[in-house]
Design a protein around this motif. Sequence first.
Motif, PDB file in Angstrom:
ATOM      1  N   ARG A  66       0.832  -1.202   0.000  1.00  0.00           N
ATOM      2  CA  ARG A  66       0.000   0.000   0.000  1.00  0.00           C
ATOM      3  C   ARG A  66       0.861   1.244   0.000  1.00  0.00           C
ATOM      4  NH1 ARG A  66      -4.243  -0.943   4.751  1.00  0.00           N
ATOM      5  NH2 ARG A  66      -4.995   1.058   4.003  1.00  0.00           N
ATOM      6  N   GLU A  67       0.246   2.351  -0.367  1.00  0.00           N
ATOM      7  CA  GLU A  67       0.922   3.643  -0.322  1.00  0.00           C
ATOM      8  C   GLU A  67       1.452   3.892   1.083  1.00  0.00           C
ATOM      9  OE1 GLU A  67      -1.476   6.496  -3.341  1.00  0.00           O
ATOM     10  OE2 GLU A  67      -2.556   5.916  -1.520  1.00  0.00           O
ATOM     11  N   SER A  73      -4.996   4.890   2.091  1.00  0.00           N
ATOM     12  CA  SER A  73      -3.757   4.298   1.599  1.00  0.00           C
ATOM     13  C   SER A  73      -4.124   3.103   0.728  1.00  0.00           C
ATOM     14  CB  SER A  73      -2.882   3.874   2.785  1.00  0.00           C
ATOM     15  OG  SER A  73      -1.720   3.241   2.336  1.00  0.00           O
ATOM     16  N   VAL A  74      -4.181   3.317  -0.580  1.00  0.00           N
ATOM     17  CA  VAL A  74      -4.630   2.279  -1.502  1.00  0.00           C
ATOM     18  C   VAL A  74      -3.491   1.323  -1.854  1.00  0.00           C
ATOM     19  CG1 VAL A  74      -6.423   3.777  -2.477  1.00  0.00           C
ATOM     20  CG2 VAL A  74      -4.172   3.658  -3.577  1.00  0.00           C
ATOM     21  N   THR A  76      -0.883  -0.343  -4.203  1.00  0.00           N
ATOM     22  CA  THR A  76      -0.142   0.095  -5.386  1.00  0.00           C
ATOM     23  C   THR A  76       0.458  -1.081  -6.147  1.00  0.00           C
ATOM     24  OG1 THR A  76       1.842   0.440  -4.052  1.00  0.00           O
ATOM     25  CG2 THR A  76       0.413   2.362  -4.437  1.00  0.00           C
ATOM     26  N   LEU A 111      -9.282  -3.302  -8.723  1.00  0.00           N
ATOM     27  CA  LEU A 111      -7.987  -3.034  -8.083  1.00  0.00           C
ATOM     28  C   LEU A 111      -6.931  -2.526  -9.058  1.00  0.00           C
ATOM     29  CD1 LEU A 111      -7.796  -6.003  -5.577  1.00  0.00           C
ATOM     30  CD2 LEU A 111      -8.008  -3.564  -5.024  1.00  0.00           C
ATOM     31  N   GLU A 112      -7.032  -2.914 -10.336  1.00  0.00           N
ATOM     32  CA  GLU A 112      -6.025  -2.463 -11.297  1.00  0.00           C
ATOM     33  C   GLU A 112      -6.103  -0.958 -11.568  1.00  0.00           C
ATOM     34  OE1 GLU A 112      -6.653  -4.738 -14.853  1.00  0.00           O
ATOM     35  OE2 GLU A 112      -8.272  -3.442 -15.548  1.00  0.00           O
ATOM     36  N   LYS A 113      -7.138  -0.307 -11.059  1.00  0.00           N
ATOM     37  CA  LYS A 113      -7.244   1.148 -11.221  1.00  0.00           C
ATOM     38  C   LYS A 113      -6.171   1.878 -10.410  1.00  0.00           C
ATOM     39  CE  LYS A 113     -11.076   0.678 -13.578  1.00  0.00           C
ATOM     40  NZ  LYS A 113     -10.982   0.487 -14.987  1.00  0.00           N
ATOM     41  N   THR A 114      -5.707   1.259  -9.313  1.00  0.00           N
ATOM     42  CA  THR A 114      -4.677   1.893  -8.475  1.00  0.00           C
ATOM     43  C   THR A 114      -3.434   1.039  -8.311  1.00  0.00           C
ATOM     44  OG1 THR A 114      -5.536   0.993  -6.399  1.00  0.00           O
ATOM     45  CG2 THR A 114      -6.412   3.127  -7.128  1.00  0.00           C
ATOM     46  N   ALA A 115      -3.534  -0.251  -8.603  1.00  0.00           N
ATOM     47  CA  ALA A 115      -2.420  -1.159  -8.316  1.00  0.00           C
ATOM     48  C   ALA A 115      -1.933  -1.877  -9.567  1.00  0.00           C
ATOM     49  CB  ALA A 115      -2.845  -2.196  -7.282  1.00  0.00           C
ATOM     50  N   LYS A 116      -0.634  -2.130  -9.591  1.00  0.00           N
ATOM     51  CA  LYS A 116      -0.051  -2.995 -10.612  1.00  0.00           C
ATOM     52  C   LYS A 116      -0.226  -4.414 -10.075  1.00  0.00           C
ATOM     53  CE  LYS A 116       4.318  -4.190 -12.799  1.00  0.00           C
ATOM     54  NZ  LYS A 116       4.724  -5.439 -12.148  1.00  0.00           N
TER      55      LYS A 116
END
Length: 128
Positions: A66-67, A73-74, A76, A111-116
């Motif tokens: 997470r960030e 804290s999304v 990443t 989840l792929e909107k904020t995370a690889k």
Amino acid sequence: MEASNEDGAVISMDGSPAVGGVNAGMRPMQVLLSSLGGCSGIDVIDILKKQRQDLKDFRIEINGQREDKPAPSVFTDIHVHFTLSGNLDESKVKRAIDLSMTRYCSVARILEKTAKISYSFTIENGEK
């Protein structure tokens, strides 16, 4: 806290003592990663069944980063590792996992909107 659905299934959630919880359940962000595993797992098992693969055992391990900042804290970076056993064709396993992670799993799409999101798999003792 408990969340329940219309069928009566229940999930327990709690927070750390730092936020007033007592660690009596999974934290909401842990539930989110678990949802990714459940969503993709259902897809993969279904696809392998349709491919007439002899799946004997199936496990998923997910690690998320997470960030490093205050809330929110999304995630990443997320890595999903599938471990399968049975008389399985490696190319069919790879295809089933690829389809789930890139096309069918709704939780992965969110989840792929904020995370690889990366993923890997192992069949019996050989990592792929």
